[in-house]
Design a protein around this motif. Sequence first.
Motif, PDB file in Angstrom:
ATOM      1  N   THR A   7       0.937  -1.140  -0.038  1.00  0.00           N
ATOM      2  CA  THR A   7       0.189  -0.068  -0.089  1.00  0.00           C
ATOM      3  C   THR A   7       0.832   1.327  -0.098  1.00  0.00           C
ATOM      4  O   THR A   7       1.942   1.182   0.759  1.00  0.00           O
ATOM      5  CB  THR A   7      -0.861  -0.079   1.174  1.00  0.00           C
ATOM      6  OG1 THR A   7      -0.106   0.093   2.372  1.00  0.00           O
ATOM      7  CG2 THR A   7      -1.854  -1.130   1.156  1.00  0.00           C
ATOM      8  N   SER A   9       1.715   5.020   1.081  1.00  0.00           N
ATOM      9  CA  SER A   9       1.269   6.209   2.166  1.00  0.00           C
ATOM     10  C   SER A   9       0.830   7.248   1.538  1.00  0.00           C
ATOM     11  O   SER A   9       0.795   7.636   0.154  1.00  0.00           O
ATOM     12  CB  SER A   9       2.450   6.485   3.124  1.00  0.00           C
ATOM     13  OG  SER A   9       3.315   7.348   2.138  1.00  0.00           O
ATOM     14  N   PRO A  10       0.121   8.273   2.137  1.00  0.00           N
ATOM     15  CA  PRO A  10      -0.703   9.354   1.546  1.00  0.00           C
ATOM     16  C   PRO A  10       0.484  10.223   1.200  1.00  0.00           C
ATOM     17  O   PRO A  10       0.366  11.125   0.140  1.00  0.00           O
ATOM     18  CB  PRO A  10      -1.115  10.235   3.011  1.00  0.00           C
ATOM     19  CG  PRO A  10      -1.588   8.900   3.899  1.00  0.00           C
ATOM     20  CD  PRO A  10      -0.571   7.969   3.428  1.00  0.00           C
ATOM     21  N   GLU A  12       3.302   9.515  -0.283  1.00  0.00           N
ATOM     22  CA  GLU A  12       3.478   8.717  -1.534  1.00  0.00           C
ATOM     23  C   GLU A  12       2.510   9.110  -2.739  1.00  0.00           C
ATOM     24  O   GLU A  12       2.726   9.385  -4.091  1.00  0.00           O
ATOM     25  CB  GLU A  12       3.845   7.246  -1.762  1.00  0.00           C
ATOM     26  CG  GLU A  12       5.054   6.821  -0.886  1.00  0.00           C
ATOM     27  CD  GLU A  12       5.081   5.205  -0.666  1.00  0.00           C
ATOM     28  OE1 GLU A  12       4.100   4.686  -0.372  1.00  0.00           O
ATOM     29  OE2 GLU A  12       6.162   4.784  -0.441  1.00  0.00           O
TER      30      GLU A  12
END
Length: 129
Positions: A7, A9-10, A12
């Motif tokens: 997943t 991250s915000p 990224e």
Amino acid sequence: MSARAPTMSPLEWLASVCFILGCSLNLIAAIGALRFPDLLARMHAATKPQVLGLILTMAGLAASLGSSQLTWKLLIVVLFQFMTAPVSAHMVGRSGYRTGKVRDEDLVVDELTEDLRRVQQADTQPPTS
């Protein structure tokens, strides 16, 4: 066992969006500089979206790397671009106007002709003592 997809991250996600938008604006600027018909339109395409594209690309790079030392260096790049792009566009526009590369029908307001006329008249008048 099922493999989990990694997943993002915000931060990224933000970096990815900045990269995509910045590169898209740089591409639009390059296409506009090649395809627009006259000097003023090409000058506009080469400066406006290119500067914003560079800002977004540098913001994406700063967000993805996360180094405060690098962020300051990227900020200096952006500030230098902010200082040089308007000045260079102004000088290209003036030199294009003075060499006849700008058509009069493309201009809505022509203040430069009036200024040049005033300077020429002031140069031809004898000095008063």
